[in-house]
Every structure is written in C-alpha cells, then in structure tokens.
Design an enzyme around this catalytic site. Structure first.
Site, mmCIF file in Angstrom:
data_model
loop_
_atom_site.group_PDB
_atom_site.id
_atom_site.type_symbol
_atom_site.label_atom_id
_atom_site.label_comp_id
_atom_site.label_asym_id
_atom_site.label_seq_id
_atom_site.Cartn_x
_atom_site.Cartn_y
_atom_site.Cartn_z
ATOM 1 N N GLU A 105 0.833 -1.212 0.000
ATOM 2 C CA GLU A 105 0.000 0.000 0.000
ATOM 3 C C GLU A 105 0.865 1.260 0.000
ATOM 4 O O GLU A 105 1.657 1.470 0.931
ATOM 5 C CB GLU A 105 -0.919 -0.003 1.235
ATOM 6 N N ASP B 60 4.703 -14.634 11.305
ATOM 7 C CA ASP B 60 3.380 -15.111 10.904
ATOM 8 C C ASP B 60 2.352 -13.992 11.111
ATOM 9 O O ASP B 60 1.856 -13.789 12.216
ATOM 10 C CB ASP B 60 3.035 -16.343 11.762
ATOM 11 N N HIS C 207 -2.433 10.599 0.665
ATOM 12 C CA HIS C 207 -2.493 9.183 0.325
ATOM 13 C C HIS C 207 -2.637 8.988 -1.178
ATOM 14 O O HIS C 207 -1.939 8.192 -1.794
ATOM 15 C CB HIS C 207 -3.681 8.583 1.060
ATOM 16 N N LYS D 246 -7.062 -1.074 11.825
ATOM 17 C CA LYS D 246 -6.476 -1.377 10.515
ATOM 18 C C LYS D 246 -5.269 -0.465 10.268
ATOM 19 O O LYS D 246 -4.237 -0.881 9.741
ATOM 20 C CB LYS D 246 -7.532 -1.222 9.416
HETATM 21 C C1 MEV Z 1 -5.832 2.990 5.471
HETATM 22 O O1 MEV Z 1 -4.989 1.958 5.038
HETATM 23 C C2 MEV Z 1 -5.809 3.112 6.981
HETATM 24 C C3 MEV Z 1 -6.769 4.159 7.553
HETATM 25 O O2 MEV Z 1 -8.104 3.882 7.156
HETATM 26 C C4 MEV Z 1 -6.642 4.074 9.064
HETATM 27 C C5 MEV Z 1 -7.641 4.948 9.807
HETATM 28 O O3 MEV Z 1 -8.726 5.235 9.309
HETATM 29 O O4 MEV Z 1 -7.316 5.255 10.971
HETATM 30 C C6 MEV Z 1 -6.456 5.543 7.060
#
Ligand code: MEV
Length: 416
Positions: A83, A285, A383, A269
């Site tokens: 990513e 792992d 991003h 995430k």
């Molecule tokens: C994207 O890979 C991760 C985010 O969605 C994390 C978040 O929302 O805190 C930007």
C-alpha cells in the site's frame, strides 16, 4: 549491522541503488548484501521446498521506515507492504514522536499458550482438581517434550484449567487445559503444538474424558507489548492546522474509536498497516498476529481500539498502545527466507521482545499518521498523491497495454 541513526534526511529522494549504498555504508553491510532482494528475497527452488504446488515467488516492495527511536535506540525498520504511503506516513509520524523523545515501551516475557481440549469429561470440577493437583508433574512432562527450548532458558511456566463451555452455558463435559510456555526468541507455534499433542493423552486420562483439539491459541494475551509516545503540539502542525488543534482533533478521533466498533476496526487497521509490514518483512506469521490483535481488541466483549490518544494539558499529545505480538527472531521462515534474514540484520534487534516493542512502535506511528491526516486535511490528499505516484511510474508490460484495460489511478472510492 543495524543502522544506528535512523534520521536520513532526503532518503526518499535518492534513486533506489543510491539508497542501498547509503544503508550499506551506514550498516556496514557488504556491497552485495541487497542482491537477495532482487529475487524477492526468496529463490524459486527454496519456494518450491517451502510450500506445496509452488509455481513461483510473489514479491512485495520492501522499504525502510525511518526516524524511529524506541527506548533511546534508533531503528531503520524494514517494512514489506503493497500500500503506497504506509512507509512514508509511519516515518513521518515517527519523526513527530522523536520530537518528544521517541517511543517508550516494554514487552511481556514471550509466553504463549497451548490449548488442550478434553471432551466427554464426566465431572468437570473433579477433573480440574485432579489436573491441578499434578501441576508440577505435568509441567515437568511438558518440559520433557521440548528439551532444546528448556536448554535455551524457555519452557513451561504454568498450567490452568478452564471450563469455558460451562461459563457460557454450553456443553458441559468440555474442559480446556492451558499450558503457558516461555518461547524465548521463537514465535513458538511448533513448540506449543508439540506440547499440546504430547500432553493430551495424560490429561485425557486424568480427566476421565478424551482428547479433543490440541493446538496453540493465537489470542496470545500473555505476550503483550505496551508502547507510549508523547508528542509536542508543535510537531503535529500541518500547513493549515495549528499543532494544538491537530492534537485535539486526534484525541477526538481516538474517542470516536473507543465509542464505536465500526470506527475501531478502521483505527486498528491503521495500526496493522505498520505492524503487518514489519511482521512480514521479518519473516513472521502475520495471520497469527492479526488473529491475536483482533481477538484481544474484542476480549472485553466489545471491539475496542488497540491504542488511544489524549492531550495532557501540558502541550503534548500522549498515546499508548497495548496489543499481543507473537513474533520471533529465530526459527520458522528465517531459516529459509534470505530476505527476512536481511531484514532482521538491518533491524538489528537482539531478542523477540525487542522486536515486538519496535513493531508496536511502527503500529503506533502508522496509527498517529492516519489520525492526524484524517482529523486535519483528510486522508485522500497525501495518500492519493502516493497512489498516483505509484501507478503513474509503473511501466505496463506490452501485453497488458494491448490486451487488458490500462492500470488506472484508484478512484476516490478506492480503499483509503
Ligand atoms: C488505510 O490503510 C488506513 C486508515 O483507514 C486508518 C484509519 O482510518 O485510521 C487511514
């Protein structure tokens, strides 16, 4: 071997070969140390021995997370991730945390738990008493099954009997024995499974039932890391947002995650973006780490964020992260994966517990970067600029250009 100053201004602007030269010089690596990465860190013959039905090697970009200072030590952290912007964002946030002295943290002893399920147990509480009365003998038995780990200073530390089904109103007759084992610098899965299978017949006999499943649990809640960071407001300022406002907005975003499981999942995430990248690069792992992280996040009965951020009234944003991290610096993939071995050399950690602490720091940096972007200018600007850079610079193979739809910059609906 490790890079002892992880501030390398302008590193991102160098062409890839020059980055290798820079790191080789700083890390005292041989000129050809990076050659193993040209085949994805793994040659075809080794891949063929590692998995069944192999048809090749599937590679990921490997980059370095910079600016990390953890417990007073600098780390250039290898991160394997597809990513765009994950490595840049983590490095950027690590620089902000560095302005407040860096990350501080510690890891529990590397204790993993083997589960032995016993079924058709006629008297669960009697079985519990029989097993607990022989705890010392049973732990000695566990240690006999893993003599090399015992020789390395690890081994069985404790044993518990659980009656989870009864607690939840389910089948009586099921008793579960947990054996807690110190794995030292190994992740420990094979070791744990050896113990679970080796002890099952004795435990089944003691319980009057029969053995069911015998396997480790990935909810490795005795192997937690705890990280803390303290960031001066000024380090959080963006072009359009004052540092204090950014800090308050990050704290508010953190409260949102505490209040709402939908947000907590995405918050976590963002943490796993950094965590997984290092876990993968170091040959660990990541499915086990993921399973453990999310089970731990939900352990209270409500899915919760693994980190939290708040302002301290003294000009700082403060944060903490607590999560399980079952990772090793010996054994497993490391024995066969040259890229993972190189990554561990570059990182230069001397134990599984230090590796876990550094990984926790990278998770926390990824989280901070995401919250800062979300709470100020929005995630898409930085991003998507990285996405566009990634997609526009990749030359398309001739057959792809003619036979397939062209590779496009992701649309605004693409995963942020
Ligand atoms: C994207 O890979 C991760 C985010 O969605 C994390 C978040 O929302 O805190 C930007």
């Amino acid at each position: 071997m490790a890079i002892r100053d992880s501030r390398i201004p302008g590193f991102y602007k160098l062409p890839l070969p020059a980055r290798r030269d820079e790191i080789a010089a700083r890390g005292d690596l041989g000129e050809d140390a990076f050659q193993v990465l040209d085949a994805g860190g793994l040659d075809r013959a080794t891949a063929d021995r590692m998995v069944e039905n192999a048809i090749g090697v599937y590679a990921l970009p490997l980059g370095l997370g910079l600016n990390f200072r953890v417990n007073g030590e600098d780390y250039a952290v290898p991160m394997a991730v597809e990513e765009p912007s994950v490595i840049a964002a983590a490095s950027n946030a690590a620089r902000m945390v560095r302005a407040g002295g860096g990350f501080h943290g510690e890891a529990d002893d590397p204790i993993m738990t083997a589960q032995i399920e016993l079924l058709e147990v006629p008297h669960a509480t009697k079985a519990e008493a029989e097993i607990l009365a022989r705890k010392d003998t049973l732990l000695a038995h566990a240690n006999e099954l893993i003599p090399r780990m015992v020789a390395r200073g690890g081994g069985a530390r404790d044993l518990e009997v659980r009656l989870p089904a009864r607690d939840q109103g389910g089948d009586v007759g099921r008793v579960v024995v947990h054996v807690h084992i110190d794995c030292r610098d190994a992740m420990g899965a094979n070791l744990l499974n050896t113990v679970a299978e080796g002890m099952a017949p004795t435990l089944a006999a003691l319980s009057g039932g029969k053995a069911g499943l015998r396997i480790l649990t990935n909810l490795s809640d005795k192997r937690l890391v705890r990280l803390r960071a303290r960031v001066p407001f000024a380090a959080l300022a963006t072009e359009a947002t004052a540092g204090e406002d950014a800090a308050e907005a990050i704290a508010s975003a953190s409260r949102f995650a505490e209040d709402d499981a939908y947000r907590a999942a995405t918050h976590n995430k963002g943490i796993m973006n950094g965590v997984d990248a290092v876990v993968i690069a170091t040959g660990n792992d990541w499915r086990g780490v993921e399973a453990g992280a999310h089970a731990f996040a939900a352990a209270s009965g409500r899915y919760r964020p693994l980190s939290r951020w708040w302002t301290d009234g003294e000009g700082h944003l403060q944060g903490e992260l607590v999560m399980p991290l079952a990772v090793g610096t010996v054994g497993g993939t490391l024995g066969v994966h040259a890229g993972a071995r190189l990554a561990q050399r570059l990182l230069g950690v001397d134990s599984a517990t230090t590796l876990a602490v550094v990984i926790g720091a990278v998770g926390m940096a990824s989280n901070l970067a995401a919250l800062r972007a979300l709470a100020t200018e929005g995630i898409q600007r930085g991003h998507m600029a990285c996405h566009r850079r990634a997609t526009s610079e990749i030359p398309l193979p001739a057959e792809t250009e003619t036979a397939r739809p062209p590779l496009r910059a992701p649309s605004a609906e693409a995963t942020p």
